[in-house]
Scaffold this motif. Structure first.
Motif, mmCIF file in Angstrom:
data_model
loop_
_atom_site.group_PDB
_atom_site.id
_atom_site.type_symbol
_atom_site.label_atom_id
_atom_site.label_comp_id
_atom_site.label_asym_id
_atom_site.label_seq_id
_atom_site.Cartn_x
_atom_site.Cartn_y
_atom_site.Cartn_z
ATOM 1 N N VAL A 139 -0.011 -10.640 0.467
ATOM 2 C CA VAL A 139 1.250 -10.128 0.987
ATOM 3 C C VAL A 139 2.094 -11.278 1.538
ATOM 4 O O VAL A 139 3.297 -11.384 1.272
ATOM 5 C CB VAL A 139 1.007 -9.070 2.088
ATOM 6 N N VAL A 140 1.438 -12.147 2.308
ATOM 7 C CA VAL A 140 2.149 -13.291 2.886
ATOM 8 C C VAL A 140 2.710 -14.196 1.794
ATOM 9 O O VAL A 140 3.859 -14.657 1.867
ATOM 10 C CB VAL A 140 1.210 -14.085 3.822
ATOM 11 N N VAL A 141 1.907 -14.435 0.760
ATOM 12 C CA VAL A 141 2.355 -15.290 -0.341
ATOM 13 C C VAL A 141 3.556 -14.672 -1.055
ATOM 14 O O VAL A 141 4.540 -15.359 -1.371
ATOM 15 C CB VAL A 141 1.199 -15.530 -1.336
ATOM 16 N N ILE A 142 3.496 -13.370 -1.314
ATOM 17 C CA ILE A 142 4.613 -12.693 -1.992
ATOM 18 C C ILE A 142 5.881 -12.784 -1.160
ATOM 19 O O ILE A 142 6.972 -13.098 -1.667
ATOM 20 C CB ILE A 142 4.252 -11.220 -2.285
ATOM 21 N N LEU A 143 5.734 -12.508 0.147
ATOM 22 C CA LEU A 143 6.905 -12.566 1.015
ATOM 23 C C LEU A 143 7.449 -13.984 1.130
ATOM 24 O O LEU A 143 8.666 -14.193 1.182
ATOM 25 C CB LEU A 143 6.554 -12.018 2.404
ATOM 26 N N ALA A 144 6.542 -14.972 1.186
ATOM 27 C CA ALA A 144 6.973 -16.351 1.373
ATOM 28 C C ALA A 144 7.645 -16.930 0.133
ATOM 29 O O ALA A 144 8.601 -17.721 0.244
ATOM 30 C CB ALA A 144 5.779 -17.220 1.775
ATOM 31 N N TRP A 145 7.174 -16.515 -1.050
ATOM 32 C CA TRP A 145 7.693 -17.112 -2.274
ATOM 33 C C TRP A 145 8.586 -16.167 -3.066
ATOM 34 O O TRP A 145 9.737 -16.497 -3.390
ATOM 35 C CB TRP A 145 6.530 -17.578 -3.162
ATOM 36 N N ALA A 181 -6.972 5.796 10.596
ATOM 37 C CA ALA A 181 -7.019 5.989 9.142
ATOM 38 C C ALA A 181 -5.862 5.282 8.460
ATOM 39 O O ALA A 181 -6.039 4.636 7.418
ATOM 40 C CB ALA A 181 -6.992 7.480 8.815
ATOM 41 N N SER A 182 -4.659 5.384 9.020
ATOM 42 C CA SER A 182 -3.491 4.739 8.427
ATOM 43 C C SER A 182 -3.639 3.224 8.445
ATOM 44 O O SER A 182 -3.332 2.539 7.457
ATOM 45 C CB SER A 182 -2.215 5.149 9.178
ATOM 46 N N GLY A 183 -4.100 2.686 9.583
ATOM 47 C CA GLY A 183 -4.294 1.248 9.669
ATOM 48 C C GLY A 183 -5.331 0.752 8.684
ATOM 49 O O GLY A 183 -5.149 -0.296 8.047
ATOM 50 N N THR A 184 -6.419 1.498 8.534
ATOM 51 C CA THR A 184 -7.471 1.117 7.583
ATOM 52 C C THR A 184 -6.956 1.158 6.154
ATOM 53 O O THR A 184 -7.248 0.276 5.339
ATOM 54 C CB THR A 184 -8.677 2.057 7.723
ATOM 55 N N ALA A 185 -6.178 2.206 5.829
ATOM 56 C CA ALA A 185 -5.635 2.330 4.476
ATOM 57 C C ALA A 185 -4.707 1.176 4.131
ATOM 58 O O ALA A 185 -4.641 0.740 2.976
ATOM 59 C CB ALA A 185 -4.898 3.659 4.336
ATOM 60 N N LEU A 186 -3.989 0.666 5.132
ATOM 61 C CA LEU A 186 -3.067 -0.434 4.892
ATOM 62 C C LEU A 186 -3.759 -1.794 4.900
ATOM 63 O O LEU A 186 -3.337 -2.719 4.224
ATOM 64 C CB LEU A 186 -1.959 -0.425 5.946
ATOM 65 N N ALA A 187 -4.833 -1.898 5.674
ATOM 66 C CA ALA A 187 -5.480 -3.201 5.854
ATOM 67 C C ALA A 187 -6.479 -3.529 4.764
ATOM 68 O O ALA A 187 -6.727 -4.708 4.485
ATOM 69 C CB ALA A 187 -6.166 -3.253 7.216
ATOM 70 N N LEU A 188 -7.078 -2.509 4.138
ATOM 71 C CA LEU A 188 -8.159 -2.750 3.185
ATOM 72 C C LEU A 188 -7.843 -2.152 1.824
ATOM 73 O O LEU A 188 -7.371 -1.012 1.743
ATOM 74 C CB LEU A 188 -9.467 -2.141 3.697
ATOM 75 N N PRO A 189 -8.093 -2.876 0.744
ATOM 76 C CA PRO A 189 -7.978 -2.281 -0.589
ATOM 77 C C PRO A 189 -8.947 -1.101 -0.719
ATOM 78 O O PRO A 189 -10.119 -1.210 -0.352
ATOM 79 C CB PRO A 189 -8.384 -3.431 -1.522
ATOM 80 N N GLY A 190 -8.467 0.010 -1.215
ATOM 81 C CA GLY A 190 -9.303 1.202 -1.273
ATOM 82 C C GLY A 190 -9.576 1.775 0.105
ATOM 83 O O GLY A 190 -10.510 2.563 0.288
ATOM 84 N N GLY A 191 -8.746 1.373 1.073
ATOM 85 C CA GLY A 191 -8.989 1.788 2.452
ATOM 86 C C GLY A 191 -8.663 3.230 2.745
ATOM 87 O O GLY A 191 -9.009 3.732 3.815
ATOM 88 N N SER A 192 -8.011 3.912 1.802
ATOM 89 C CA SER A 192 -7.667 5.318 2.052
ATOM 90 C C SER A 192 -8.916 6.169 2.254
ATOM 91 O O SER A 192 -8.983 6.988 3.173
ATOM 92 C CB SER A 192 -6.837 5.872 0.898
ATOM 93 N N VAL A 193 -9.919 5.965 1.403
ATOM 94 C CA VAL A 193 -11.154 6.742 1.522
ATOM 95 C C VAL A 193 -11.882 6.380 2.809
ATOM 96 O O VAL A 193 -12.369 7.251 3.544
ATOM 97 C CB VAL A 193 -12.059 6.496 0.304
ATOM 98 N N GLY A 232 1.524 -1.415 -0.830
ATOM 99 C CA GLY A 232 2.594 -2.015 -1.619
ATOM 100 C C GLY A 232 3.404 -3.044 -0.859
ATOM 101 O O GLY A 232 4.493 -3.441 -1.301
ATOM 102 N N ALA A 233 2.886 -3.500 0.305
ATOM 103 C CA ALA A 233 3.608 -4.463 1.139
ATOM 104 C C ALA A 233 3.887 -5.735 0.342
ATOM 105 O O ALA A 233 3.070 -6.190 -0.448
ATOM 106 C CB ALA A 233 2.804 -4.793 2.389
ATOM 107 N N GLY A 234 5.023 -6.320 0.580
ATOM 108 C CA GLY A 234 5.424 -7.507 -0.156
ATOM 109 C C GLY A 234 6.165 -7.114 -1.423
ATOM 110 O O GLY A 234 7.306 -7.538 -1.648
ATOM 111 N N ILE A 235 5.528 -6.318 -2.251
ATOM 112 C CA ILE A 235 6.173 -5.839 -3.485
ATOM 113 C C ILE A 235 7.355 -4.940 -3.142
ATOM 114 O O ILE A 235 8.456 -5.076 -3.691
ATOM 115 C CB ILE A 235 5.159 -5.078 -4.356
ATOM 116 N N THR A 236 7.143 -4.016 -2.211
ATOM 117 C CA THR A 236 8.199 -3.092 -1.807
ATOM 118 C C THR A 236 9.400 -3.843 -1.250
ATOM 119 O O THR A 236 10.552 -3.555 -1.610
ATOM 120 C CB THR A 236 7.666 -2.112 -0.750
#
Length: 381
Positions: free
Chosen positions: A60-66, A128-140, A316-320
Motif C-alpha cells: 500500500v505504501v509503495v503504491i501511494l508513494a509511487w 473484525a474491520s481492523g483485521t479485515a483491513l490489516a490482513l489478506p483474507g482477514g475477513s474470515v 483496496g487501499a492504495g489502488i482506490t
C-alpha cells in the motif's frame, strides 16, 4: 465457558436470561468442536499471515508513494504543499466521519445478534474491520474474532452465526449492489448534464460488481428456499448427518425470520455509514478547494467501493486512492489537489478502522482481562 441457553444472553456477573429473538436455535445440532466453543481461547492468527499482512501494508505504501503521484501527474512536493495548506477542520472531520461510520455499522451488528450489548457489538465489529483491513483474507479471521467476542459475552453460538450471516448479507446488498447502482445512475445523469466529463473504467467496474454480487445474491436466495436446501442436504447424504441437516434448516429459518422482523434495524445503520463515507469524499474535495459535481462524486465513491473488493491490498487501499485521484483529475481537479483529497479520504476509509481495530483488540485482550484479574492473552502463535 459452557454454552448459553439458545436465544439468550448472559454475562460473567449474572445468569442467562431466556429470549425468543430471531436466531434462537438449539445447540445440539452443532459439531462437538463448535458446540463446545472455548470462550476463554481467542482465535489465533498464524505468524505467516501476520508477515503477509505486513508485506501487504508495505505494498500500500509503495503504491501511494509511487503510483499515486505518477497517475495524478503531481510531485510529492506539490502534494505535501497542498496537504500542509488544508484547513484545520479537514483532518479532525475525516477522523470523526470514519468513527461515525464504525459506530453506525456496530448498530447493524447489534440488531443482527439479539441479546448482545452495544459495547460487545462495537468491540467485535471494530476488531473484525481492523483485521479485515490489516490482513489478506482477514475477513474470515475478523468474523471469527467478532464471533469469539460475542460468544464470550454469553451469546448462544447459533444466534451469533445467524447474526453474522444476516449482517454480511446486508453489507453485500448495500456495498456491492446498491452503492454501485447509485454510482451508475449518478454517472449517467452527471454525464448527461456535463457531456464532456468521463470517468475511465467506472462504468464497466461498477457493472461487473453489480453483476457479480447479483449472481451471488440470486444463488443465495435460491439456496435459502427450504425445498432447495433440503434437497441439497439430502443429496449430500452421509456427508451431512441428519442432526446437522436439521440444525442447518433451523438456522435457515432463523435467518429468514431475522431478515423479516428487523429489516430497518439491519439496513439503515449500514446505509447511513456509507452516506457518511460519501460525505467524507465531498468534504475532502472541498478541503482542497476543488469543485466537482455532486452526482459525479457519488460515482467516484461507488467506484472506490468496487475497488475496495480487490484482494491485492487491504480494502483496496492504495489502488482506490490512485484510481480516485485519476478520476478527479479527469473531472478537472488540479493534480496535487486530487491526490491530496484522496489521501485525506484515506483517513476515513483506512486509518480510522485500523486504529479502532487495534484499540478494540487492546481493550479485549489486555484491558478487560486485567480488570477481571486475568492476564493478557495473545492473538497470534
Amino acid at each position: 465457558m459452557s454454552a448459553a441457553h439458545p436465544g439468550s444472553s448472559s454475562t460473567p456477573d449474572g445468569p442467562a436470561e431466556d429470549g425468543d429473538g430471531p436466531g434462537a436455535a438449539s445447540l445440539g445440532w452443532l459439531p462437538e468442536d463448535l458446540a463446545e466453543l472455548d470462550a476463554e481461547a481467542p482465535p489465533r492468527v498464524p505468524v505467516g499471515r501476520l508477515v503477509v499482512g505486513a508485506l501487504s501494508l508495505l505494498l500500500v505504501v509503495v503504491i501511494l508513494a509511487w503510483a499515486l503521484p505518477w497517475v495524478a501527474g503531481a510531485s510529492w512536493a506539490e502534494i505535501v504543499g497542498t496537504l500542509a495548506s488544508l484547513p484545520r477542520w479537514a483532518l479532525p472531520t475525516m477522523a470523526l466521519l470514519g468513527a461515525g461510520a464504525l459506530l453506525l455499522e456496530a448498530l447493524t451488528v447489534r440488531a443482527a445478534v439479539p441479546g448482545s450489548r452495544y459495547r460487545e457489538a462495537l468491540l467485535g465489529h471494530a476488531a473484525a474491520s481492523g483485521t479485515a483491513l490489516a490482513l489478506p483474507g482477514g475477513s474470515v479471521l475478523g468474523l471469527g474474532l467478532l464471533a469469539w467476542i460475542l460468544r464470550r459475552a454469553g451469546i448462544a453460538l447459533p444466534v451469533i452465526l445467524t447474526g453474522i450471516i444476516a449482517a454480511s448479507l446486508v453489507e453485500m446488498v448495500i456495498t456491492s449492489v446498491l452503492v454501485p447502482l447509485l454510482g451508475l445512475g449518478a454517472y449517467a445523469l452527471g454525464s448527461a448534464l456535463v457531456p464532456a466529463i468521463t470517468l475511465p473504467g467506472a462504468l464497466w467496474a461498477a457493472l461487473l460488481a453489480v453483476i457479480g454480487a447479483g449472481i451471488v445474491l440470486a444463488l443465495t436466495a435460491v439456496l435459502l428456499r427450504r425445498s432447495v436446501l433440503t434437497a441439497v442436504l439430502e443429496r449430500l447424504g452421509e456427508l451431512v448427518p441428519a442432526h446437522l441437516a436439521r440444525g442447518i434448516l433451523a438456522q435457515r429459518d432463523a435467518l429468514l425470520e431475522m431478515l423479516r422482523r428487523r429489516p430497518a434495524a439491519l439496513v439503515l445503520p449500514t446505509l447511513a455509514a456509507r452516506a457518511l463515507q460519501w460525505a467524507a469524499l465531498l468534504l475532502a474535495v472541498a478541503a482542497v478547494g476543488a469543485e466537482v459535481p455532486v452526482l459525479l462524486t457519488l460515482a467516484i465513491f461507488a467506484l472506490g467501493r468496487v475497488l475496495s473488493l480487490v484482494p491485492l491490498t487491504p480494502g483496496g487501499a492504495g489502488i482506490t486512492e490512485t484510481v480516485g485521484a485519476a478520476a478527479l483529475v479527469a473531472l478537472g481537479v488540479a493534480a496535487a489537489d486530487a491526490a491530496a483529497a484522496m489521501l485525506l479520504l484515506l483517513v476515513t476509509m483506512l486509518l480510522v478502522p485500523l486504529l479502532a481495530g487495534a484499540l478494540a483488540v487492546l481493550v479485549t485482550f489486555v484491558v478487560l482481562p486485567s480488570r477481571r484479574g486475568g492476564g493478557a492473552q495473545s492473538v497470534s502463535s
